[in-house]
Design a protein around this motif. Sequence first.
Motif, PDB file in Angstrom:
ATOM      1  N   ARG A  60       0.851  -1.210   0.000  1.00  0.00           N
ATOM      2  CA  ARG A  60       0.000   0.000   0.000  1.00  0.00           C
ATOM      3  C   ARG A  60       0.873   1.241   0.000  1.00  0.00           C
ATOM      4  O   ARG A  60       1.444   1.607   1.021  1.00  0.00           O
ATOM      5  CB  ARG A  60      -0.898   0.024   1.231  1.00  0.00           C
ATOM      6  N   ASP A 108       0.232   4.400   2.346  1.00  0.00           N
ATOM      7  CA  ASP A 108       0.648   4.347   3.747  1.00  0.00           C
ATOM      8  C   ASP A 108       2.130   4.650   3.943  1.00  0.00           C
ATOM      9  O   ASP A 108       2.629   4.612   5.073  1.00  0.00           O
ATOM     10  CB  ASP A 108       0.304   2.972   4.350  1.00  0.00           C
ATOM     11  N   HIS A 121       1.062   1.045  10.645  1.00  0.00           N
ATOM     12  CA  HIS A 121       1.157   0.972   9.184  1.00  0.00           C
ATOM     13  C   HIS A 121       2.502   0.526   8.648  1.00  0.00           C
ATOM     14  O   HIS A 121       3.554   0.963   9.098  1.00  0.00           O
ATOM     15  CB  HIS A 121       0.811   2.340   8.567  1.00  0.00           C
TER      16      HIS A 121
HETATM   17 MG    MG Z   1      -5.568   2.209   5.715  1.00  0.00          MG
END
Ligand code: MG
Length: 878
Positions: A68, A71, A81
Amino acid sequence: MESEEIRQLFLDFFAAREHRVLPSASLIPANDPSLLWTAAGMVPFKPYFTGTAEPEHRRVATCQKCLRTPDIESVGKTARHLTFFEMLGNFSFGDYFKEEAIPWAWELVTKRFGLSPEQLWVSVYLDDDEAYHLWRKVGVPEARIVRLGKETNFWEIGVGPCGPCSEIHFDFGPEHSCGPDCGVGCDCDRFLEIWNLVFIQFYRDEAGNYSPLAQKGIDTGMGLERIATVLQGGKTAFDTDLFRDVIEEIAEVLKVDYGAGGDVGRAVKVIADHTRAVTFAIADGALPSNEGRGYVIRRLLRRAIRFGKLFGCEEPFLDRVAVRVIDKMGAVYPELGQQKRHILRTIRIEEGRFLETLSLGTEILNRMIADARAQGQRTLSGEAAFKLYDTYGFPLELTEEICAEEGLTVDRQGFATAMAQQRERARQARETTEYLGERERFYREARDAGIGSRFTGYYALEEPARVLLMVKNGRRVAAAEKGETVEVVLDATPFYAEAGGQVCDTGVFTGPGLLAEIEHVDRPVENIIVHRVKVVAGTLTEGNIVTASVDAPRRKQTARNHTATHLLHQSLKAVLGAHVNQAGSLVAPDRLRFDFTHYEALTPEELERVEAMVNQAILAAIPVETFETTLAEARAMGAVALFGEKYGERVRVVKIGEFSIELCGGTHLKNTAEAGFFKIVTEGSVASGVRRIEAVTGEAALSYINGILRDYQEIAAILKVAPRNLAAAVKALADQVKELARENEALKDRLAAGEVQDLLQRVEVIDGVNVLASRVGTAEMPRLRSLIDVLRERLGSGVFILGGVAEDKVSLIVAVTPDLVKRGLHAGMLVKELAKLVDGGGGGRPELAQAGGKNPAGLEEALRFGRTLVQEKLRGQR
Ligand code: MG
Ligand code: ATP
């Protein structure tokens, strides 16, 4: 509980509940160009939720590699994260729903993982009473169920299936509260979301209306690192066994104490996370570059390097960290071990390159600082800082640090704004691509209405078939007349639809009075093959039977190139190493193009070996087998599965004896010998770390070779030698040219020397001043200038006017030595006057000026006039 055990326990739990456990798909999403990365466990199953494909199993469980990028900034700031993480998930495609999913989740978390129910909170979507009551039923007290809104508890992407979610949160205790308003869903570190359960139960249309789905689904995701954090009693993922060795290595290289926390802790975390992400992404086929996925890799690597640099680390070190990642994760993800050399090499090279870029970025930053200072500013603008961040990979912290040394601050707010603007642009780009295309939706509906086509082209090249559907301009039509172009779906077709790099078939439909040409064939949705057809004679009518015939010679040529592509792929691996992976491919009737991961140009010797290996396989006349089997079976046989491989359990395998085995849906030869002959035409680079080979086979190879031979004979004929003596003849020719050039230079020098002598004799002395106005044998400015130089050197003082003619063009040059400039002579003014007489123009400095003209007939007069002007000037008459 160590991470290995947690992962296994999760999968076993769902296997015991009739879930098929599937391996993680690649980080690079298969068949979905709209997505950069696999960011959740559901990504490989998206077609099952949107209805574009049918699942093999209705219950599935996976541990999915996820990445991701949104993040990135949070890593090391928030406790929860990471960019790369593993997502454990269970899925139902139109099978079980909330009634099963909720109790199972609760049982797993509290009984198997043994978390105390008092430390758990649950969230439900505002009006999802169903979920609320199910949580109550398993024993979650009212006080620890919170109702949250769309932001966190409703999952949707544009048009398509969507629904509410429920999350399980772990509570680290009230002492970690950020304030009186702290609660579940708060961004501080008291509550940690460990598991999200998505209940897919609605369809959202273009107008934003939600209607219930007949086939409901479940999609859950639990972060392995988060559950491990909690089970191992840590505060962040970096406290778990998943990161232990990696962190140790980083602390050692940077010579820092990770336990000290603060900036040191953050840097170590960022480096650990980013190295993991990059290691996994490269293993799945991504490579550093300036756009798309490659850019993400580059950014992550650079960020890690920069954070290392904050602690004075000037030497490349990330490959050492990556080794620890591979050691820790290699048992679960064998691709890491298989690609180890390639991963480490890629990281090393990129790190080396960045250290170079870094000095460039620093230079630019220094210039920005100087500019800001010159304008009396005490801050560096947010845009400038963002540009450095975005283009040169400078973390804001680094920019700030360098600026601080120069007494400048950085506009953090402006930086955040620039960043937010970029995010927004990225988000909008994402959203628009999430929408299904009009055409795709049309055919999906047609398929839902029962229309489908069977592909018979692996065995047949001609097939009687019924016209099921005809489409023109997005509308169904009943008939198409001569001259019209329509899209046609048949119940069965031998036509191969463009896929997997192989171009589509062409051919014709025939019938009583009918002739139609097939221009293109594709498969907009699974099970529907669409032909773009131009009616040449007669009428094409829905419901009629036509004979669909593929252009067989073209198909055969394409098959030669496809089988040869597999031979090439395998040969490249054998000659260059296992890191070679397909990065793109085109299989056409006239040629093949193959892109693959490799860092440097192939040597002529390597190319020759690759080509020889392919040709040996052709000469060995190896039978080509194709069959269907399960993905697991194919993998066990050692099939090369590309990173685009699909989850669908049945796969088609193309096996060329013991030579090569690949998953592939293309059309192939029956025996390698049919390829005839394989010849590489070019080898080059397409992107950093990606090479491209173009090659030909069969007749195309023959005509390629014949073309070269023709050139060769033609050259031999021109040189009047036998072809076999060509090399010697060309060498002799080249030597001769060199010799002639040498002689030519010598001659020119001799001529020039003679010309100078001649000119010197023509110099007159007017009022004690050397004056020369003369025509010379050249009009080339450089030669005129060098004549002037010689005159100036020999005479020391004087006015020199030279003119020459070549091909109807006149060149003039005027020089005045500085002592005479003082007496009022000006080369620029003189040349302007003279240029008028040769229909031209020019100018220059007082010492030297030049002009060009179009009238050679005026040159003599111009020279005469020049002499007169000088004389008058010297005598003060002008
Ligand atoms: Mg998230
Ligand atoms: P958060 O609000 O914490 O960012 P999310 O709502 O983005 O989480 P989901 O998209 O629901 O998370 O993902 C499902 C699960 O995957 C989460 O419950 C969490 O356990 C895990 N997860 C999500 N993002 C990350 C991340 N960046 N790093 C580690 N685990 C993550």
